[in-house]
Structures are given as structure tokens and as C-alpha cells.
Design an enzyme around this catalytic site. Sequence first.
Site, mmCIF file in Angstrom:
data_model
loop_
_atom_site.group_PDB
_atom_site.id
_atom_site.type_symbol
_atom_site.label_atom_id
_atom_site.label_comp_id
_atom_site.label_asym_id
_atom_site.label_seq_id
_atom_site.Cartn_x
_atom_site.Cartn_y
_atom_site.Cartn_z
ATOM 1 N N ASN A 8 0.798 -1.221 0.000
ATOM 2 C CA ASN A 8 0.000 0.000 0.000
ATOM 3 C C ASN A 8 0.839 1.284 0.000
ATOM 4 O OD1 ASN A 8 0.923 -0.378 2.580
ATOM 5 N ND2 ASN A 8 -0.994 0.161 3.583
ATOM 6 N N CYS A 9 2.127 1.155 -0.253
ATOM 7 C CA CYS A 9 3.039 2.308 -0.300
ATOM 8 C C CYS A 9 3.048 2.880 -1.727
ATOM 9 C CB CYS A 9 4.443 1.859 0.109
ATOM 10 S SG CYS A 9 5.734 3.085 -0.164
ATOM 11 N N ASP A 10 2.723 4.160 -1.852
ATOM 12 C CA ASP A 10 2.680 4.798 -3.172
ATOM 13 C C ASP A 10 4.021 4.739 -3.891
ATOM 14 O OD1 ASP A 10 -0.007 5.412 -2.905
ATOM 15 O OD2 ASP A 10 0.371 7.435 -2.151
ATOM 16 N N ARG A 13 4.591 1.322 -5.258
ATOM 17 C CA ARG A 13 3.734 1.112 -6.429
ATOM 18 C C ARG A 13 4.339 1.752 -7.672
ATOM 19 N NH1 ARG A 13 -1.860 2.812 -3.745
ATOM 20 N NH2 ARG A 13 -2.157 1.014 -2.411
#
Length: 104
Positions: A8-10, A13
Site C-alpha cells: 500500500n506504499c505509493d 507502487r
Amino acid sequence: MIIYGLKNCDTCRKALKSLPNAEFRDVRRDGVPAELLKTAYAQFGNALLNARSTTWRGLDESERAKDPLDLLAEHPTLLKRPLIEHDGALSLGWAKDVQEKLLG
């Protein structure tokens, strides 16, 4: 190529999107091999710890004073992300210099 990070880390990603053939390992679920952490700490020092994370802010002073490798083993989300292993070399984060190094 292996990317260690959080799903869930931008930033993770973005790295994964730019490196679609890389294998992704979620540090919360899979952890990081102890030997890799030792090598990464030898290369990056305290930059390997994300002192801006909510996990770090939740630690008291006595916990923060622990050996960084022990802290990372106990709290893998303290790892600055992403940690990228490629052909035996390590990169930390997803800044322009890392992108240029890995994307050419």
C-alpha cells in the site's frame, strides 16, 4: 530484481509500475532476509530506517535506541522503501538517481 516494500506504499507502487518484471516482496508479510538487512545497513547506515513513519513515531525512546537491525527485524515497516536488489547491488528509495540507475 526484487523490490522489498509495502503493497500500500505509493512509492513502492511507482517503482513496481516502472519495473514490471521485478518480483515484489511485502516486508510486512514476507519480511526481509537477515543477511540482506545486514548488507543494506552496511551500505546505507541509518538511512535504512524510515524515521518519518508512523511506526517510528509510535516507538518510545528506549525502543528507538535499540540496534537498528534488531528494530528492523521487530518492525519491518520501519524499512525505508523500496529496497531494491538487482544483480547483487542494492538501491534504496525511488529518487531520480535510483530510477536512472535501474531504468537506464
